[in-house]
Design a protein around this motif. Structure first.
Motif, PDB file in Angstrom:
ATOM      1  N   VAL A 118      -3.388 -45.536  10.704  1.00 54.69           N
ATOM      2  CA  VAL A 118      -2.609 -45.933   9.525  1.00 54.69           C
ATOM      3  C   VAL A 118      -2.831 -44.929   8.400  1.00 54.69           C
ATOM      4  CG1 VAL A 118      -2.853 -48.348  10.188  1.00 54.69           C
ATOM      5  CG2 VAL A 118      -4.329 -47.433   8.403  1.00 54.69           C
ATOM      6  N   THR A 119      -1.843 -44.834   7.515  1.00 57.31           N
ATOM      7  CA  THR A 119      -1.919 -43.827   6.456  1.00 57.31           C
ATOM      8  C   THR A 119      -2.911 -44.236   5.374  1.00 57.31           C
ATOM      9  OG1 THR A 119      -0.020 -44.863   5.381  1.00 57.31           O
ATOM     10  CG2 THR A 119       0.430 -42.982   6.827  1.00 57.31           C
ATOM     11  N   ASN A 120      -2.914 -45.498   4.992  1.00 61.72           N
ATOM     12  CA  ASN A 120      -3.751 -45.931   3.865  1.00 61.72           C
ATOM     13  C   ASN A 120      -3.806 -47.449   3.817  1.00 61.72           C
ATOM     14  OD1 ASN A 120      -0.869 -45.696   3.021  1.00 61.72           O
ATOM     15  ND2 ASN A 120      -1.660 -46.647   1.177  1.00 61.72           N
ATOM     16  N   THR A 121      -4.652 -47.944   2.935  1.00 64.16           N
ATOM     17  CA  THR A 121      -4.797 -49.402   2.852  1.00 64.16           C
ATOM     18  C   THR A 121      -4.597 -49.918   1.419  1.00 64.16           C
ATOM     19  OG1 THR A 121      -7.186 -49.107   2.703  1.00 64.16           O
ATOM     20  CG2 THR A 121      -6.314 -49.618   4.867  1.00 64.16           C
ATOM     21  N   ASP A 122      -3.859 -49.156   0.604  1.00 67.38           N
ATOM     22  CA  ASP A 122      -3.568 -49.635  -0.763  1.00 67.38           C
ATOM     23  C   ASP A 122      -2.695 -50.890  -0.671  1.00 67.38           C
ATOM     24  OD1 ASP A 122      -3.530 -46.625  -2.693  1.00 67.38           O
ATOM     25  OD2 ASP A 122      -4.150 -46.842  -0.621  1.00 67.38           O
ATOM     26  N   GLU A 123      -3.160 -51.955  -1.273  1.00 67.12           N
ATOM     27  CA  GLU A 123      -2.491 -53.251  -1.098  1.00 67.12           C
ATOM     28  C   GLU A 123      -1.162 -53.344  -1.845  1.00 67.12           C
ATOM     29  OE1 GLU A 123      -5.414 -52.842  -2.585  1.00 67.12           O
ATOM     30  OE2 GLU A 123      -6.950 -53.558  -1.193  1.00 67.12           O
ATOM     31  N   ARG A 124      -1.107 -52.707  -3.009  1.00 64.92           N
ATOM     32  CA  ARG A 124       0.083 -52.846  -3.868  1.00 64.92           C
ATOM     33  C   ARG A 124       0.468 -51.503  -4.467  1.00 64.92           C
ATOM     34  NH1 ARG A 124      -1.388 -57.732  -8.027  1.00 64.92           N
ATOM     35  NH2 ARG A 124      -1.619 -59.402  -6.502  1.00 64.92           N
ATOM     36  N   PHE A 125       1.701 -51.411  -4.923  1.00 67.61           N
ATOM     37  CA  PHE A 125       2.138 -50.229  -5.669  1.00 67.61           C
ATOM     38  C   PHE A 125       1.764 -50.400  -7.136  1.00 67.61           C
ATOM     39  CE2 PHE A 125       4.759 -49.662  -1.950  1.00 67.61           C
ATOM     40  CZ  PHE A 125       4.717 -48.294  -1.793  1.00 67.61           C
ATOM     41  N   PRO A 126       1.405 -49.285  -7.779  1.00 67.09           N
ATOM     42  CA  PRO A 126       1.051 -49.373  -9.185  1.00 67.09           C
ATOM     43  C   PRO A 126       2.289 -49.419 -10.072  1.00 67.09           C
ATOM     44  CG  PRO A 126       0.758 -47.113  -8.404  1.00 67.09           C
ATOM     45  CD  PRO A 126       1.279 -47.922  -7.255  1.00 67.09           C
ATOM     46  N   VAL A 127       2.870 -50.582 -10.244  1.00 71.47           N
ATOM     47  CA  VAL A 127       3.993 -50.712 -11.174  1.00 71.47           C
ATOM     48  C   VAL A 127       3.650 -51.778 -12.189  1.00 71.47           C
ATOM     49  CG1 VAL A 127       5.911 -49.853  -9.784  1.00 71.47           C
ATOM     50  CG2 VAL A 127       5.132 -52.188  -9.466  1.00 71.47           C
ATOM     51  N   SER A 128       4.111 -51.543 -13.398  1.00 70.80           N
ATOM     52  CA  SER A 128       3.740 -52.459 -14.457  1.00 70.80           C
ATOM     53  C   SER A 128       4.871 -53.438 -14.731  1.00 70.80           C
ATOM     54  CB  SER A 128       3.410 -51.671 -15.724  1.00 70.80           C
ATOM     55  OG  SER A 128       4.459 -50.758 -15.980  1.00 70.80           O
ATOM     56  N   SER A 129       4.911 -54.482 -13.961  1.00 75.72           N
ATOM     57  CA  SER A 129       5.876 -55.538 -14.250  1.00 75.72           C
ATOM     58  C   SER A 129       5.324 -56.804 -13.595  1.00 75.72           C
ATOM     59  CB  SER A 129       7.248 -55.199 -13.684  1.00 75.72           C
ATOM     60  OG  SER A 129       7.310 -55.520 -12.322  1.00 75.72           O
ATOM     61  N   ARG A 130       6.036 -57.903 -13.760  1.00 73.80           N
ATOM     62  CA  ARG A 130       5.555 -59.151 -13.172  1.00 73.80           C
ATOM     63  C   ARG A 130       5.762 -59.178 -11.656  1.00 73.80           C
ATOM     64  NH1 ARG A 130       8.131 -63.915 -14.493  1.00 73.80           N
ATOM     65  NH2 ARG A 130       6.726 -64.929 -13.074  1.00 73.80           N
ATOM     66  N   LEU A 131       6.641 -58.294 -11.166  1.00 74.58           N
ATOM     67  CA  LEU A 131       6.896 -58.257  -9.732  1.00 74.58           C
ATOM     68  C   LEU A 131       5.773 -57.532  -9.005  1.00 74.58           C
ATOM     69  CD1 LEU A 131      10.707 -57.427  -9.584  1.00 74.58           C
ATOM     70  CD2 LEU A 131       9.599 -59.582  -8.981  1.00 74.58           C
ATOM     71  N   ILE A 132       5.363 -58.088  -7.890  1.00 74.26           N
ATOM     72  CA  ILE A 132       4.322 -57.462  -7.078  1.00 74.26           C
ATOM     73  C   ILE A 132       4.986 -56.768  -5.896  1.00 74.26           C
ATOM     74  CG2 ILE A 132       2.283 -57.897  -5.635  1.00 74.26           C
ATOM     75  CD1 ILE A 132       1.836 -58.516  -8.601  1.00 74.26           C
ATOM     76  N   TYR A 133       4.735 -55.473  -5.755  1.00 73.78           N
ATOM     77  CA  TYR A 133       5.311 -54.732  -4.637  1.00 73.78           C
ATOM     78  C   TYR A 133       4.237 -54.468  -3.588  1.00 73.78           C
ATOM     79  CZ  TYR A 133       9.312 -53.945  -7.665  1.00 73.78           C
ATOM     80  OH  TYR A 133      10.390 -54.121  -8.487  1.00 73.78           O
ATOM     81  N   PRO A 134       4.318 -55.144  -2.441  1.00 75.43           N
ATOM     82  CA  PRO A 134       3.286 -54.933  -1.413  1.00 75.43           C
ATOM     83  C   PRO A 134       3.271 -53.473  -0.953  1.00 75.43           C
ATOM     84  CG  PRO A 134       4.675 -56.825  -0.879  1.00 75.43           C
ATOM     85  CD  PRO A 134       5.340 -56.109  -2.015  1.00 75.43           C
ATOM     86  N   GLY A 135       2.086 -52.926  -0.798  1.00 71.44           N
ATOM     87  CA  GLY A 135       1.933 -51.563  -0.294  1.00 71.44           C
ATOM     88  C   GLY A 135       1.593 -51.573   1.192  1.00 71.44           C
TER      89      GLY A 135
END
Ligand SMILES: [Mg+2]
Length: 309
Positions: free
Chosen positions: A187-204
């Motif tokens: 697998v490339t990486n294990t970052d759980e989420r994208f770093p975006v600043s809003s109420r929406l959570i973007y799964p990584g």
């Protein structure tokens, strides 16, 4: 690992710090840019570091682009870059498979940039693109031709990066291929989420890895940060002296931890995922794993470095 505010150093200590490294590994998302906008001041800092003779590598866990795309993005946002300076995870996976002379097919859960890196490395793959649940089915058990018809012969690796078409059928296939213990799981990486600043959570990618690992009951080889594999890949093209290497990042559990794992100096910038509150929490913690997440230095943003250089 004191999390010293870089701007608080005396002139002499700053000079000593700047003279203490000759190679800079910098993360991209949350340090140099957020989506398609450069973070103010970051391009000027990298330019100045190059003028001071520092060698720069862009080390990113993002697997959605190939190296050519990254060079274009860098140039567009005023960062000097060559393909050799881009250390991206899709490239690392493709390069790894090439290095072990992988001859079977791979099952790819990933995006176009990942597929392109595999093409460039001559790795054959299946599974790329949308793979939704067949209309009208609630389980794949009632699939015409049986479950076996889903699987391709001669698949020797499951590769996972960020995939906007991640789906239940892809999980079924990945876990089924992985039931063969000889099938590689990378697998490339294990970052759980994208770093975006809003109420929406973007799964990584990490959220997708967690799903596949749970149903396959296997742990993957992770090529991205914080795995030292990244540093090994860089050292093949440029000799790395860990003590004279600075890792810059916005995410403690990938960027700072890579530094801790490899013996690099670390500089955390607060324009992305990790906050100063997180760092304070780890300072108070007695868990040695938390201590590894504390950077040597921090700045509010990378651009603040310019007036210190
Ligand atoms: Mg980042």
């Amino acid at each position: 690992m004191n999390a010293t505010y870089l701007s608080s150093l005396s002139k002499e200590d700053l000079k000593r710090f700047v003279d203490s490294f000759d190679t800079v590994l910098t993360d991209c998302d949350g340090v140099l840019w957020v989506e398609n906008n450069a973070i103010e001041g970051s391009p000027e800092v990298l330019k100045k570091l190059r003028e001071l003779g520092k060698k720069v590598f862009y080390v990113t866990n993002n697997s959605t682009k190939d190296r050519k795309d990254y060079v274009s993005k860098c140039l567009k946002l005023n960062y000097q870059a060559t393909e050799e300076e881009i250390v991206s995870t899709a490239y690392l996976v493709a390069n790894y498979l090439k290095s072990i002379n992988f001859r079977k097919k791979a099952f790819l859960i990933g995006s176009a940039g990942f597929a392109k890196e595999l093409d460039l490395a001559g790795v054959k793959y299946v599974g790329f693109g949308p793979d939704p649940m067949p209309e009208g089915l609630t389980t794949l058990g009632s699939l015409e031709g049986g479950l076996e018809s889903l699987l391709e012969p001669d698949v020797g690796a499951v590769l996972l990066g960020f995939d906007p078409h991640f789906s239940y059928p892809k999980m079924v296939k990945a876990a089924s291929y992985l039931s063969d213990p000889n099938c590689l799981y990378i697998v490339t990486n294990t970052d759980e989420r994208f770093p975006v600043s809003s109420r929406l959570i973007y799964p990584g990618t990490g959220s997708m890895v967690a799903a596949i690992s749970a149903c396959a009951a296997r742990d993957p080889l992770v090529v991205g940060k914080p795995n030292p594999y990244v540093a090994e890949a860089v050292s093949k093209i440029h000799p790395l002296d860990p003590k004279r290497t600075l890792m810059i990042g916005d995410r403690a559990n990938s960027d700072v931890l890579l530094g801790a794992n490899c013996g690099f100096r670390t500089l955390l910038v607060l324009t992305g995922v990790t906050s100063l509150d997180d760092v304070d929490k780890w300072k108070k913690s007695s868990d040695p794993e938390d201590k590894k997440l504390i950077p040597d230095f921090y700045l509010n943003k990378l651009g603040d470095f310019l007036q210190l250089l």
